[in-house]
Design an enzyme around this catalytic site. Sequence first.
Site, PDB file in Angstrom:
ATOM      1  N   MET A   1      46.955  17.533  39.085  1.00  0.00           N
ATOM      2  CA  MET A   1      45.988  18.634  39.096  1.00  0.00           C
ATOM      3  C   MET A   1      45.425  18.883  40.506  1.00  0.00           C
ATOM      4  O   MET A   1      45.304  20.027  40.933  1.00  0.00           O
ATOM      5  CB  MET A   1      44.846  18.338  38.120  1.00  0.00           C
ATOM      6  CG  MET A   1      43.917  19.514  37.928  1.00  0.00           C
ATOM      7  SD  MET A   1      42.559  19.175  36.801  1.00  0.00           S
ATOM      8  CE  MET A   1      43.371  19.155  35.212  1.00  0.00           C
TER       9      MET A   1
ATOM     10  N   LYS B   1      46.587  45.128  42.994  1.00  0.00           N
ATOM     11  CA  LYS B   1      46.153  44.635  41.682  1.00  0.00           C
ATOM     12  C   LYS B   1      46.143  43.100  41.684  1.00  0.00           C
ATOM     13  O   LYS B   1      46.701  42.466  42.583  1.00  0.00           O
ATOM     14  CB  LYS B   1      47.097  45.161  40.598  1.00  0.00           C
ATOM     15  CG  LYS B   1      48.541  44.690  40.746  1.00  0.00           C
ATOM     16  CD  LYS B   1      49.485  45.457  39.818  1.00  0.00           C
ATOM     17  CE  LYS B   1      50.931  45.013  40.015  1.00  0.00           C
ATOM     18  NZ  LYS B   1      51.875  45.872  39.273  1.00  0.00           N
TER      19      LYS B   1
ATOM     20  N   TYR C   1      52.723  10.734  37.999  1.00  0.00           N
ATOM     21  CA  TYR C   1      52.774  10.777  36.529  1.00  0.00           C
ATOM     22  C   TYR C   1      54.216  10.742  36.037  1.00  0.00           C
ATOM     23  O   TYR C   1      55.081  11.435  36.552  1.00  0.00           O
ATOM     24  CB  TYR C   1      52.130  12.059  36.009  1.00  0.00           C
ATOM     25  CG  TYR C   1      50.619  12.054  36.032  1.00  0.00           C
ATOM     26  CD1 TYR C   1      49.890  11.132  35.284  1.00  0.00           C
ATOM     27  CD2 TYR C   1      49.920  12.986  36.788  1.00  0.00           C
ATOM     28  CE1 TYR C   1      48.505  11.144  35.295  1.00  0.00           C
ATOM     29  CE2 TYR C   1      48.534  13.011  36.791  1.00  0.00           C
ATOM     30  CZ  TYR C   1      47.828  12.085  36.049  1.00  0.00           C
ATOM     31  OH  TYR C   1      46.468  12.095  36.055  1.00  0.00           O
TER      32      TYR C   1
HETATM   33  C1  LIG Z   1      52.834  46.226  40.293  1.00  0.00           C
HETATM   34  C2  LIG Z   1      53.436  47.587  40.428  1.00  0.00           C
HETATM   35  C3  LIG Z   1      54.050  47.984  41.622  1.00  0.00           C
HETATM   36  C4  LIG Z   1      54.273  47.036  42.784  1.00  0.00           C
HETATM   37  O1  LIG Z   1      55.444  46.296  42.547  1.00  0.00           O
HETATM   38  P1  LIG Z   1      56.063  45.311  43.653  1.00  0.00           P
HETATM   39  O2  LIG Z   1      57.345  44.863  43.069  1.00  0.00           O
HETATM   40  O3  LIG Z   1      55.088  44.205  43.820  1.00  0.00           O
HETATM   41  O4  LIG Z   1      56.232  46.122  44.890  1.00  0.00           O
HETATM   42  C5  LIG Z   1      54.480  49.288  41.718  1.00  0.00           C
HETATM   43  N1  LIG Z   1      54.352  50.156  40.676  1.00  0.00           N
HETATM   44  C6  LIG Z   1      53.786  49.795  39.510  1.00  0.00           C
HETATM   45  C7  LIG Z   1      53.694  50.776  38.409  1.00  0.00           C
HETATM   46  C8  LIG Z   1      53.332  48.502  39.338  1.00  0.00           C
HETATM   47  O5  LIG Z   1      52.790  48.138  38.168  1.00  0.00           O
END
Ligand SMILES: *Cc1c(COP(=O)(O)O)cnc(C)c1O
Length: 357
Positions: A301, A33, A253
Amino acid sequence: MRPARAVIDLQALRHNYQLARDTANAKALAVIKADAYGHGAVSVAQALESQADGFAVACIEEALELRQAGIRAPILLLEGFFEADELALIVEHDFWCVVHSLWQVDVIEQAALAEPLNLWLKMDSGMHRVGIHPSEFQAAHRRLLSSGKAAKVVLMSHFARADELDSARTDEQLAIFQSARAGLPAEISLRNSPAVMGWPTVPSDWVRPGIMLYGATPFDQPQSVADRLQPVMSLESRVICVRDLPAGEPVGYGGTFIAERSMRIGVVAMGYADGYPRQAPTGTPVMIDGHRSQLLGRVSMDMLCVDLTDVPGSGLGSDVQLWGKNILISDVAAHAGMIPYQILCNLKRVPRLYSGR
Ligand SMILES: *Cc1c(COP(=O)(O)O)cnc(C)c1O
């Protein structure tokens, strides 16, 4: 060409996936994701497809991108569907779908589907984010089965504190899950990265490793499996300007860093618009021509300043690694008061170059 880039080592990615699966002794959905935590979801999926049991993404938009790029492997939607009209696409593209709420059970019961779904029924075993209440879990499961819309139902839950190796909460959540699902003969899926690495006794048919695939540890202490991860992303750039400062002169900065002696400062083409955290303070480690040094003053930036004073031979054009094999992202994150997840997801603007295809 601006020298800022993220080099992604796909060999290390495959090593980490294999480590997750071998450690868990289970099937593993590679969690990709949020554009594979900043690593590029399509490239990561292509690199893992021959090896992976499947993938997991947050939503159908992310899943469609993978199908459109030709990924044929199973893809689980971790938040399931948001609206009823996604179900037709879920069937069409053969996505697997989390059911985390009773409103989703209602929608599935009422849907007219061309084919039954592969569903992952999620229980709230104590994180209190999404998931069906334990007391309603068996009834929800019965409803899905008797709807005729489910080809298969996997039982899942998610841990809130698996990264805390001395917390009792993970075992409490496991006990709640096991008692609420008693008697349901189905595959189960409980473990994210910290649970894969740190909680070997938690049973699972399917594990869901995310951050560990990218070689970053979720723990704030050394851990035997995490110590065998290989960092995947190396964020690199070069020194584009050098200046010598006498003691007492400020840098950047706000003038938050003041040279405490006569110093040589390097300006690096990398800034918070690239995803390098602006919160990183003076003293955050960087690597210059293979030598450890430190960030000085505020991150801008497009640029940041580093200390060249004690780095032999360094100067204009020196190689800089902001994180990677030598500067661990967990270390940068700790300095910035962040977590590796947050920093990686934030990567922007820099081109990604892939090695080890
Ligand atoms: C994002 C997610 C994971 C992965 O988690 P990590 O800590 O990155 O291994 C697993 N299960 C669900 C439901 C998630 O949303």
